[in-house]
Design an enzyme around this catalytic site. Structure first.
Site, PDB file in Angstrom:
ATOM      1  N   TYR A 181       7.883  85.433  38.448  1.00  0.00           N
ATOM      2  CA  TYR A 181       8.674  84.213  38.667  1.00  0.00           C
ATOM      3  C   TYR A 181       7.828  83.149  39.371  1.00  0.00           C
ATOM      4  O   TYR A 181       7.771  81.995  38.955  1.00  0.00           O
ATOM      5  CB  TYR A 181       9.927  84.521  39.507  1.00  0.00           C
ATOM      6  CG  TYR A 181      10.601  83.275  40.048  1.00  0.00           C
ATOM      7  CD1 TYR A 181      11.343  82.454  39.201  1.00  0.00           C
ATOM      8  CD2 TYR A 181      10.464  82.906  41.393  1.00  0.00           C
ATOM      9  CE1 TYR A 181      11.947  81.290  39.689  1.00  0.00           C
ATOM     10  CE2 TYR A 181      11.059  81.750  41.878  1.00  0.00           C
ATOM     11  CZ  TYR A 181      11.803  80.945  41.028  1.00  0.00           C
ATOM     12  OH  TYR A 181      12.380  79.798  41.504  1.00  0.00           O
ATOM     13  N   SER A 230       9.158  75.500  43.756  1.00  0.00           N
ATOM     14  CA  SER A 230       9.675  76.335  44.837  1.00  0.00           C
ATOM     15  C   SER A 230       8.624  76.507  45.913  1.00  0.00           C
ATOM     16  O   SER A 230       7.423  76.532  45.631  1.00  0.00           O
ATOM     17  CB  SER A 230      10.032  77.704  44.245  1.00  0.00           C
ATOM     18  OG  SER A 230      10.271  78.639  45.259  1.00  0.00           O
ATOM     19  N   LYS A 257       6.327  79.169  38.248  1.00  0.00           N
ATOM     20  CA  LYS A 257       6.403  77.889  38.966  1.00  0.00           C
ATOM     21  C   LYS A 257       4.994  77.304  39.147  1.00  0.00           C
ATOM     22  O   LYS A 257       4.753  76.119  38.919  1.00  0.00           O
ATOM     23  CB  LYS A 257       7.087  78.075  40.330  1.00  0.00           C
ATOM     24  CG  LYS A 257       8.562  78.435  40.232  1.00  0.00           C
ATOM     25  CD  LYS A 257       9.366  77.345  39.526  1.00  0.00           C
ATOM     26  CE  LYS A 257      10.787  77.758  39.251  1.00  0.00           C
ATOM     27  NZ  LYS A 257      11.501  76.846  38.347  1.00  0.00           N
TER      28      LYS A 257
HETATM   29  P1  NAD Z   1      20.773  78.736  38.228  1.00  0.00           P
HETATM   30  O1  NAD Z   1      20.466  80.007  37.533  1.00  0.00           O
HETATM   31  O2  NAD Z   1      22.092  78.603  38.905  1.00  0.00           O
HETATM   32  O3  NAD Z   1      20.617  77.508  37.211  1.00  0.00           O
HETATM   33  C1  NAD Z   1      19.693  77.519  36.157  1.00  0.00           C
HETATM   34  C2  NAD Z   1      20.462  77.159  34.893  1.00  0.00           C
HETATM   35  O4  NAD Z   1      19.567  77.084  33.792  1.00  0.00           O
HETATM   36  C3  NAD Z   1      21.531  78.185  34.530  1.00  0.00           C
HETATM   37  O5  NAD Z   1      22.780  77.525  34.373  1.00  0.00           O
HETATM   38  C4  NAD Z   1      21.048  78.788  33.214  1.00  0.00           C
HETATM   39  O6  NAD Z   1      22.123  79.141  32.369  1.00  0.00           O
HETATM   40  C5  NAD Z   1      20.193  77.655  32.667  1.00  0.00           C
HETATM   41  N1  NAD Z   1      19.121  78.062  31.743  1.00  0.00           N
HETATM   42  C6  NAD Z   1      18.172  79.002  31.944  1.00  0.00           C
HETATM   43  N2  NAD Z   1      17.345  79.063  30.894  1.00  0.00           N
HETATM   44  C7  NAD Z   1      17.778  78.129  29.997  1.00  0.00           C
HETATM   45  C8  NAD Z   1      17.328  77.707  28.717  1.00  0.00           C
HETATM   46  N3  NAD Z   1      16.270  78.270  28.131  1.00  0.00           N
HETATM   47  N4  NAD Z   1      18.010  76.720  28.090  1.00  0.00           N
HETATM   48  C9  NAD Z   1      19.097  76.147  28.664  1.00  0.00           C
HETATM   49  N5  NAD Z   1      19.559  76.502  29.886  1.00  0.00           N
HETATM   50  C10 NAD Z   1      18.907  77.491  30.536  1.00  0.00           C
HETATM   51  O7  NAD Z   1      19.585  78.446  39.262  1.00  0.00           O
HETATM   52  P2  NAD Z   1      19.484  77.371  40.431  1.00  0.00           P
HETATM   53  O8  NAD Z   1      19.584  78.096  41.719  1.00  0.00           O
HETATM   54  O9  NAD Z   1      20.372  76.233  40.165  1.00  0.00           O
HETATM   55  O10 NAD Z   1      17.971  76.945  40.259  1.00  0.00           O
HETATM   56  C11 NAD Z   1      17.606  75.795  39.504  1.00  0.00           C
HETATM   57  C12 NAD Z   1      16.103  75.672  39.479  1.00  0.00           C
HETATM   58  O11 NAD Z   1      15.609  75.614  40.812  1.00  0.00           O
HETATM   59  C13 NAD Z   1      15.381  76.834  38.811  1.00  0.00           C
HETATM   60  O12 NAD Z   1      14.272  76.328  38.110  1.00  0.00           O
HETATM   61  C14 NAD Z   1      14.914  77.674  39.985  1.00  0.00           C
HETATM   62  O13 NAD Z   1      13.785  78.432  39.658  1.00  0.00           O
HETATM   63  C15 NAD Z   1      14.602  76.597  41.001  1.00  0.00           C
HETATM   64  N6  NAD Z   1      14.653  77.066  42.391  1.00  0.00           N
HETATM   65  C16 NAD Z   1      15.799  77.672  42.834  1.00  0.00           C
HETATM   66  C17 NAD Z   1      15.850  78.132  44.147  1.00  0.00           C
HETATM   67  C18 NAD Z   1      17.079  78.838  44.664  1.00  0.00           C
HETATM   68  O14 NAD Z   1      16.978  79.535  45.663  1.00  0.00           O
HETATM   69  N7  NAD Z   1      18.253  78.676  44.065  1.00  0.00           N
HETATM   70  C19 NAD Z   1      14.748  77.966  44.986  1.00  0.00           C
HETATM   71  C20 NAD Z   1      13.604  77.329  44.504  1.00  0.00           C
HETATM   72  C21 NAD Z   1      13.572  76.882  43.187  1.00  0.00           C
HETATM   73  C1  UD1 Z   2      13.771  83.910  47.791  1.00  0.00           C
HETATM   74  C2  UD1 Z   2      12.756  84.130  46.706  1.00  0.00           C
HETATM   75  C3  UD1 Z   2      11.784  82.985  46.634  1.00  0.00           C
HETATM   76  C4  UD1 Z   2      12.495  81.650  46.528  1.00  0.00           C
HETATM   77  C5  UD1 Z   2      13.402  81.531  47.741  1.00  0.00           C
HETATM   78  C6  UD1 Z   2      14.121  80.211  47.765  1.00  0.00           C
HETATM   79  C7  UD1 Z   2      12.557  86.578  46.756  1.00  0.00           C
HETATM   80  C8  UD1 Z   2      11.650  87.736  47.054  1.00  0.00           C
HETATM   81  N1  UD1 Z   2      12.040  85.365  46.980  1.00  0.00           N
HETATM   82  O1  UD1 Z   2      13.072  84.081  48.968  1.00  0.00           O
HETATM   83  O2  UD1 Z   2      10.950  83.122  45.518  1.00  0.00           O
HETATM   84  O3  UD1 Z   2      11.568  80.595  46.538  1.00  0.00           O
HETATM   85  O4  UD1 Z   2      14.340  82.610  47.699  1.00  0.00           O
HETATM   86  O5  UD1 Z   2      15.379  80.307  47.255  1.00  0.00           O
HETATM   87  O6  UD1 Z   2      13.668  86.749  46.301  1.00  0.00           O
HETATM   88  N2  UD1 Z   2      17.522  88.893  53.793  1.00  0.00           N
HETATM   89  C9  UD1 Z   2      18.146  89.907  54.473  1.00  0.00           C
HETATM   90  N3  UD1 Z   2      19.145  90.600  53.847  1.00  0.00           N
HETATM   91  C10 UD1 Z   2      19.560  90.302  52.579  1.00  0.00           C
HETATM   92  C11 UD1 Z   2      18.915  89.252  51.882  1.00  0.00           C
HETATM   93  C12 UD1 Z   2      17.893  88.574  52.512  1.00  0.00           C
HETATM   94  O7  UD1 Z   2      17.807  90.190  55.618  1.00  0.00           O
HETATM   95  O8  UD1 Z   2      20.472  90.987  52.061  1.00  0.00           O
HETATM   96  C13 UD1 Z   2      16.476  88.102  54.480  1.00  0.00           C
HETATM   97  C14 UD1 Z   2      15.119  88.099  53.815  1.00  0.00           C
HETATM   98  O9  UD1 Z   2      14.346  89.178  54.258  1.00  0.00           O
HETATM   99  C15 UD1 Z   2      14.582  86.731  54.259  1.00  0.00           C
HETATM  100  C16 UD1 Z   2      15.837  85.863  54.349  1.00  0.00           C
HETATM  101  O10 UD1 Z   2      16.927  86.767  54.483  1.00  0.00           O
HETATM  102  O11 UD1 Z   2      14.016  86.826  55.548  1.00  0.00           O
HETATM  103  C17 UD1 Z   2      16.071  84.994  53.122  1.00  0.00           C
HETATM  104  O12 UD1 Z   2      16.051  85.818  51.970  1.00  0.00           O
HETATM  105  P1  UD1 Z   2      16.394  85.238  50.521  1.00  0.00           P
HETATM  106  O13 UD1 Z   2      17.681  84.499  50.567  1.00  0.00           O
HETATM  107  O14 UD1 Z   2      16.295  86.377  49.564  1.00  0.00           O
HETATM  108  O15 UD1 Z   2      15.263  84.155  50.239  1.00  0.00           O
HETATM  109  P2  UD1 Z   2      13.664  84.301  50.362  1.00  0.00           P
HETATM  110  O16 UD1 Z   2      13.254  85.647  50.747  1.00  0.00           O
HETATM  111  O17 UD1 Z   2      13.195  83.185  51.208  1.00  0.00           O
END
Ligand code: NAD
Ligand code: UD1
Length: 338
Positions: A148, A124, A152
């Site tokens: 969290y 991330s 990572k």
């Molecule tokens: P998500 O929660 O939708 O998907 C993660 C999946 O992993 C879920 O379906 C959950 O049930 C499964 N899971 C968790 N622990 C498990 C375990 N021990 N065994 C088997 N399954 C398990 O999340 P996502 O948004 O799809 O994110 C996927 C990955 O990307 C994660 O590692 C997250 O940290 C990373 N990531 C997400 C974002 C974001 O904003 N969505 C941003 C940066 C990084």
């Molecule tokens: C979140 C995660 C970060 C992750 C990233 C990517 C947190 C603190 N950080 O960050 O670890 O890598 O997502 O998915 O959760 N905002 C509003 N109102 C809302 C929600 C958000 O104004 O109700 C603003 C926030 O202040 C920010 C932007 O929208 O400026 C995006 O927020 P969000 O979607 O939560 O993502 P990140 O803060 O980038």
């Protein structure tokens, strides 16, 4: 040969499963439904008109991994499974370290033992914190500000060490802010409870589940005072994983490499709300409120290295992200719950 997708029923994993299938790869999905539902697997199968293999199980259970590696011809893994809520990780840190690090360590150990050499890992942009220079490049300093984020940061380090010691080839993909949904509207993000992230919150206001968006801070040093992020369409992100697996057979073979997956475009909260209103065709109520503690002011990716080493770049703009996210939310106001 097949690719194992851990967390394959989740938001990014499900879209990546579809992209991998479209790219001609055989896919095996693993998930314990901790943060997802069987309906997502049904949606993947319907979209791909396939009976894609799904294994329900916990990644920390070594017997589950042994069984998968023994019964399927897995030669590469995309590892999404993790807990991902930053705020929650501060309250229950041991759950986060236990699940996220336990999964990564267990998976890497099983891969080494079964001779599976190629791994793509979900990292991330949170590892950059507030970077000194924007757009941020992969050589910027890294760290973390939440349990969290540390999972990572630590997973990256663990995988670098295992790659060096045991000939694992790894791509650490540092995602920026994934939003949007599959263009069919049958697959998308389904957060539990009140969303923490901006776009799911905005869309739940648009669909009438929530009243108005609180804009966290209007006095940042940004063009309109609201926070700036690099939003990336989840299907672009999914395609980045296909490109990363391809690169593990080519330019990134024999290494552990961190790569940004972003668009290179920064959008403010107010710009996102405006683009969402255009997609929805109605104004979205919002109010500027206090800054959210722990938020950074602005970040967006330098996507040049991804283009160089993966031959990948994003193609979908903010309007397309909002169109597709709204299409999913409109058709599924309560997510996979109906
Ligand atoms: P998500 O929660 O939708 O998907 C993660 C999946 O992993 C879920 O379906 C959950 O049930 C499964 N899971 C968790 N622990 C498990 C375990 N021990 N065994 C088997 N399954 C398990 O999340 P996502 O948004 O799809 O994110 C996927 C990955 O990307 C994660 O590692 C997250 O940290 C990373 N990531 C997400 C974002 C974001 O904003 N969505 C941003 C940066 C990084
Ligand atoms: C979140 C995660 C970060 C992750 C990233 C990517 C947190 C603190 N950080 O960050 O670890 O890598 O997502 O998915 O959760 N905002 C509003 N109102 C809302 C929600 C958000 O104004 O109700 C603003 C926030 O202040 C920010 C932007 O929208 O400026 C995006 O927020 P969000 O979607 O939560 O993502 P990140 O803060 O980038």
């Amino acid at each position: 040969m097949a690719v194992l997708v851990t967390g394959g029923a989740g938001y990014i994993g499900s879209h990546t499963a579809v992209a991998l299938h479209e790219a001609g790869r055989k896919v095996v999905l693993l998930d314990n439904f901790d943060n997802s539902s069987p309906a997502a697997v049904d949606a993947i199968r319907a979209l791909t008109t396939s009976d894609m293999t799904f294994v329900e199980g916990d990644l920390r259970d070594r017997s589950v991994l042994d069984h998968i590696f023994e019964t399927h011809d897995i030669d590469e893994v995309v590892h999404f499974a993790a807990h991902k809520a930053v705020g929650e990780s501060v309250t229950i840190p041991l759950d986060y370290y236990g699940n996220n690090l336990g999964s990564t360590i267990g998976l890497a150990g099983a891969m080494v033992e079964h001779g599976v050499r190629k791994l793509v890992f979900s990292s991330s942009c949170t590892v950059y914190g507030q970077p000194g220079t924007i757009p941020v490049t992969e050589d910027a300093p890294t760290g973390a500000e939440s349990p969290y984020g540390w999972t990572k940061f630590m997973s990256e380090q663990i995988l670098r060490d295992v790659a060096a010691a045991a000939d694992l080839d790894v791509v650490l993909l540092r995602y920026f802010n994934p939003v949007g949904a599959h263009e069919s509207g049958t697959l998308g993000e389904d957060p539990n409870g009140i969303p923490n992230n901006l776009v799911p919150y905005v869309m739940q206001v648009a669909v009438g589940r929530l009243e108005e968006v609180g804009v966290f801070g209007g006095d940042y040093n940004t063009p309109d005072g609201s926070g700036v992020r690099d939003y990336i369409h989840v299907v672009d992100l999914a395609e980045g994983h296909v490109a990363a697996l391809d690169a593990l057979d080519g330019s990134l073979q024999g290494a552990c490499t961190a790569v940004n997956l972003g668009t290179g475009v920064g959008s403010s909260v107010l710009e996102v709300i405006s683009a969402a209103s255009d997609a929805v065709g109605a104004p979205i109520a919002y109010e500027i409120v206090d800054r959210r503690p722990g938020d950074i002011e602005q970040i967006y990716a330098d996507p040049a290295y991804a283009k160089e080493v993966l031959g990948w770049e994003s193609t979908r703009d903010l309007a397309t992200m909002m169109r597709d996210h709204w299409n999913w939310q409109r058709q599924n106001p309560n997510g996979f719950g109906g």
